[in-house]
Design a protein around this motif. Structure first.
Motif, short mmCIF file in Angstrom:
data_model
loop_
_atom_site.label_atom_id
_atom_site.label_comp_id
_atom_site.label_asym_id
_atom_site.label_seq_id
_atom_site.Cartn_x
_atom_site.Cartn_y
_atom_site.Cartn_z
N UNK A 1 9.22 -3.17 -3.89
CA UNK A 1 8.17 -2.15 -3.95
C UNK A 1 7.43 -2.03 -2.62
N UNK A 2 7.15 -3.17 -1.99
CA UNK A 2 6.43 -3.14 -0.71
C UNK A 2 7.23 -2.36 0.34
N UNK A 3 8.53 -2.59 0.40
CA UNK A 3 9.37 -1.85 1.36
C UNK A 3 9.40 -0.36 1.02
N UNK A 4 9.44 -0.05 -0.28
CA UNK A 4 9.41 1.35 -0.69
C UNK A 4 8.13 2.03 -0.24
N UNK A 5 6.99 1.36 -0.39
CA UNK A 5 5.71 1.95 0.01
C UNK A 5 5.64 2.16 1.52
N UNK A 6 6.19 1.22 2.29
CA UNK A 6 6.22 1.39 3.75
C UNK A 6 7.04 2.63 4.11
N UNK A 7 8.21 2.77 3.50
CA UNK A 7 9.08 3.91 3.79
C UNK A 7 8.44 5.23 3.37
#
Length: 452
Positions: free
Chosen positions: A323-329
């Motif tokens: 989820x953290x990577x998704x939010x960054x993207x």
């Protein structure tokens, strides 16, 4: 065990016979019994349900204890993919395992739960409840490759093909609103209105008018006829958020709609048929509200035709990095998530308790993108150390788990030594067989202060 099944053989043991695959078709949760072994209520037993149970002295609790040292709602036990999670509900006297006061932990068979003068024990049974898992890691805007979320996706996917009333439960920030919006968007009603009403944001005196509308002159201030949310959502879906806040005067009116699919505007005598699919959500325990007499039992049964509990982020830590990577993207598509989310930051994210769940995680990631990395900021989000959370670490990447465990141990060890030596660093360092300068350096690292 058949291929494609994830099963809990013991509370903290997860095994699989799958070869060359990390995907599972189903999950089996072992049934368990909670027994009072010591105290005024010795002999009482309670079978753990799929939705979890609450223990306390309040009559609305699933297991009601007469022990004076037990709070009204003392702790809850929730089944999840790693076993049975026990969570203290802010009790006055605390919940203890092996003499350690815990906030939350994974229960082990044969371990006594201590509260007040009572001792309770979890016993595993030979019965397993099997649940299918969705093959997808997303459902609309909802994301999560964990077994906990894929189980939820399976239930929500089934809800899109029917007009059944859907009850969504779970903590704030778990995505109940996204679930409701997605179910509507994938249903046959997708081209009709999707109307949202927050029952907790409208005063009781105005909520009935908001939902059912009113006729001119129905009450002071009703200067014209008004169409309510039910009529506005005709042909589509009405999403009632925070349904647990619905006042007792409005509950019979909602029950009437569920029984007859008709509504009556305030001030009118005739009923109007309305074709609406109803989805409701709450972060309250409606079972407890019913037992306490604050929510009608017949209305609760009508609302919970299909009931889906949204798991907290603490129950699915394997989704945090995803989820953290998704939010960054999503927030900064030009950035490489791996450069933003260093090993140190990911370790801190894994160790946080996430009271605000996915919503809180998104806010933290958003701040990291605009504010330079600040260890003090991340430490503000770090929970108190807990020796009972190793099950979460076992599901993390090795280097992240090791770093998180070492930092957790260092802080708890230093805090313990300082407490035992009244905050005097020299004595604490000597007892620890550590150079005083090293002890000071570690104190500064973990934000600990010496005695003034």
């Amino acid at each position: 065990m058949s291929k494609g099944k994830l099963a809990i053989e013991a509370p903290v043991t997860v095994t699989s016979s799958i070869v060359g695959s990390d995907r599972f078709d189903s999950i089996s949760i072992r049934s368990a019994m909670l027994t009072v072994r010591k105290g005024p209520d010795r002999g009482l037993k309670l079978a753990l349900s799929d939705h979890g149970v609450v223990v306390g002295s309040e009559k609305s609790c699933d297991l009601c204890l007469s022990d004076e040292g037990v709070s009204r709602r003392h702790f809850e036990i929730i089944p999840q993919t790693t076993g049975y999670l026990i969570r203290d509900l802010g009790s006055m006297n605390g919940t203890f395992l092996r003499g350690i006061r815990i906030t939350e932990a994974i229960l082990t068979e044969g371990l006594d739960i201590e509260l007040g003068r009572s001792r309770l024990r979890l016993t595993l049974l030979d019965q397993f409840d099997e649940f299918p898992l969705s093959p997808h890691s997303a459902f609309g805007k909802m994301l999560g490759p964990s077994a906990a979320m894929r189980r939820v996706f399976t239930l929500l996917e089934s809800a899109t093909g029917a007009d059944l009333t859907l009850l969504l439960t779970g903590e704030t920030g778990t995505g109940k609103d996204l679930a409701a919006e997605t179910v509507h968007g994938l249903s046959r009603r997708r081209d009709a209105p999707f109307i949202v009403v927050d029952c907790g944001a409208i005063t009781a005196s105005l909520l009935a008018s908001e939902l059912f509308g009113h006729k001119k002159g129905a009450f002071t201030g009703a200067e014209r006829d008004r169409v309510g949310s039910f009529e506005a959502a005709a042909g589509g879906t009405l999403f009632l958020d925070e349904i647990g806040e619905l006042d007792v005067a409005t509950q019979p009116m909602l029950l009437r709609f569920l029984e007859s699919r008709q509504i009556k505007r305030l001030g009118e005598n005739r009923y109007r048929p309305v074709d609406v699919r109803l989805i409701v959500a709450t972060n309250r325990d409606l079972d407890a509200e019913v037992k306490a007499g604050r929510f009608r039992q017949d209305l609760f049964f009508r609302l919970s035709v299909l009931r889906v509990r949204m798991p907290s982020l603490r129950e699915r830590p394997e989704d945090i990095a995803f989820l953290a990577r998704h939010f960054v993207q999503k927030l900064k598509p030009e950035l490489d998530p791996d450069q933003v989310l260093s090993e140190q930051i990911l370790a801190m994210l894994y160790s946080h308790s996430w009271a605000g769940n996915v919503r809180e995680l998104r806010n933290v990631v958003e701040r990291l993108l605009v504010v330079p990395y600040d260890k003090a900021f991340l430490r503000e989000a770090e929970p108190a150390p807990s020796l009972m959370k190793i099950d979460d670490l076992l599901r993390m990447p090795f280097h992240h788990a090791r770093k998180a465990w070492v930092e957790r141990f260092e802080k708890q060890y230093l805090s313990f030594q300082l407490h035992n030596h009244q905050g005097v660093v020299t004595r604490a360092a000597k007892k620890s067989e550590m150079a005083r300068e090293t002890f000071h350096r570690l104190m500064a690292k973990h934000g600990l202060k010496k005695k003034q």
